[in-house]
Design a protein around this motif. Structure first.
Motif, short mmCIF file in Angstrom:
data_model
loop_
_atom_site.label_atom_id
_atom_site.label_comp_id
_atom_site.label_asym_id
_atom_site.label_seq_id
_atom_site.Cartn_x
_atom_site.Cartn_y
_atom_site.Cartn_z
N ASP A 142 1.28 3.78 -2.88
CA ASP A 142 0.90 5.38 -2.65
C ASP A 142 -1.41 4.17 -2.71
N GLU A 143 -1.92 3.55 -2.17
CA GLU A 143 -2.82 2.68 -1.97
C GLU A 143 -3.58 2.88 -0.84
N ILE A 144 -4.37 2.64 -0.11
CA ILE A 144 -5.47 2.48 0.73
C ILE A 144 -5.84 1.28 0.86
N ILE A 145 -5.14 0.63 2.39
CA ILE A 145 -5.49 -0.59 1.92
C ILE A 145 -7.21 -1.39 2.55
N THR A 146 -8.06 -1.71 1.77
CA THR A 146 -8.72 -2.12 1.72
C THR A 146 -8.58 -4.31 1.32
N VAL A 147 -10.16 -4.22 1.04
CA VAL A 147 -10.15 -5.70 1.36
C VAL A 147 -9.79 -6.62 0.82
N ALA A 151 0.49 -0.86 0.29
CA ALA A 151 0.25 -0.01 0.06
C ALA A 151 1.33 0.92 0.07
N SER A 152 2.08 0.84 1.09
CA SER A 152 2.81 1.98 0.28
C SER A 152 3.37 2.51 -0.54
N ARG A 153 4.26 1.26 -1.42
CA ARG A 153 4.46 1.64 -2.76
C ARG A 153 3.79 2.47 -3.14
#
Length: 296
Positions: free
Chosen positions: A280-285, A276-278
């Motif tokens: 740049d995304e939001i952590i979702t299912v 998610a950091s790499r």
């Protein structure tokens, strides 16, 4: 991994205090006296990053945050009982139940003295096992196996309520377990011993007991308790996720339903955070399922 030099220095100071001297602590850690001196005297620039990383891993000073799970607290209770009441105990749990983490953290507790940790290896000879036990106690002397047994027992019998923790003890064959029985016999009125291993250790011990293998009946008769580990609970998994940076409850629940041991939970959380950091995304299912894949 970001390494906090001050935390390592504090842990090293505690280690020196527990060992009784800087030299004994250095021997236990497998580093030189000079390295210990440099760290304690704030000469960080003279210590290599490789050495800082080695010490950070040894002391468990990583970015992963540990919580007091039921297994963690149970293991500490078993260790306390074995140490304070001079008992032989056995902890049984699936791979990834948190046994190693809890045992190492117990030894590092500021309110615990004279606790010695040894990680057992299948490839160890009897002599190598005894040498590792001696090393954990700050003893650096090569001798015959019988003399090493004497040195170990003498050390344990001259300390106040010591505890010997043998991790991954399921990898010890009958001959090595017989050494444990001999150490127990020589120290039973002053020291505690904890054996920790995966569940097949119990099956192997019972098989050897039925076959009346030398030393095994004596060992089993001295084990006062076989303590089993539990699977992670939903509240535990949700708390682990939260303190390590995953706030989404649906993701926390998805991790709980997919993974049934703590090592896999740690791996999945760290992988999610990294991806998610790499990206740049939001952590979702949905993101979690993409990373896990069918065969994760």
């Amino acid at each position: 991994m970001k390494i906090d030099h001050s935390q390592i220095k504090d842990a090293l100071l505690s280690e020196v205090a527990k060992a009784g001297s800087a030299r004994k602590a250095a021997n236990l850690l497998g580093i030189s006296d000079a390295t210990v001196s440099k760290i304690l005297n704030d000469k960080a620039s003279d210590v290599s990053e490789k050495m800082w990383l080695k010490l950070a891993n040894y002391f468990g000073l990583t970015s992963w945050r540990i919580i007091g799970t039921a297994n963690f607290n149970t293991i500490h209770s078993v260790c306390e009982d074995a140490q304070n009441r001079h008992r032989l105990r056995c902890i049984l749990g699936y791979s990834g139940a948190g046994k190693t983490t809890a045992l190492k953290k117990y030894r590092m507790r500021k309110d615990v003295d004279n606790a010695f940790y040894v990680l057992c290896q299948k490839a160890m000879s009897q002599r190598e096992l005894l040498l590792e036990i001696m090393k954990s106690m700050g003893l650096n002397q090569s001798a015959t196996p019988y003399r090493m047994l004497q040195l170990i027992s003498e050390r344990l019998n001259t300390l106040e309520s010591p505890l010997l923790m043998l991790d991954d003890a399921g990898k010890l064959n009958n001959d090595k377990l017989m050494l444990v029985q001999q150490i127990r016999d020589m120290t039973e009125h002053n020291a505690g011993i904890v054996l920790a291993g995966v569940t097949y250790m119990y099956d192997n011990i019972q098989k050897a007991l039925r076959r009346q293998k030398m030393g095994i009946p004596e060992l089993v008769s001295r084990i006062g308790q076989f303590q089993n580990m539990q699977e992670p609970t939903l509240p535990e998994v949700m708390q682990i996720c939260k303190v390590n940076g995953i706030e989404s409850e649906p993701v926390q629940r998805a991790i709980f339903h997919r993974f049934k041991e703590y090592r896999q939970i740690e791996t999945s959380v760290l992988d999610l955070l990294h991806y998610a950091s790499r990206k740049d995304e939001i952590i979702t299912v949905r993101l979690a399922e993409q990373i896990w894949g069918v065969d994760y």
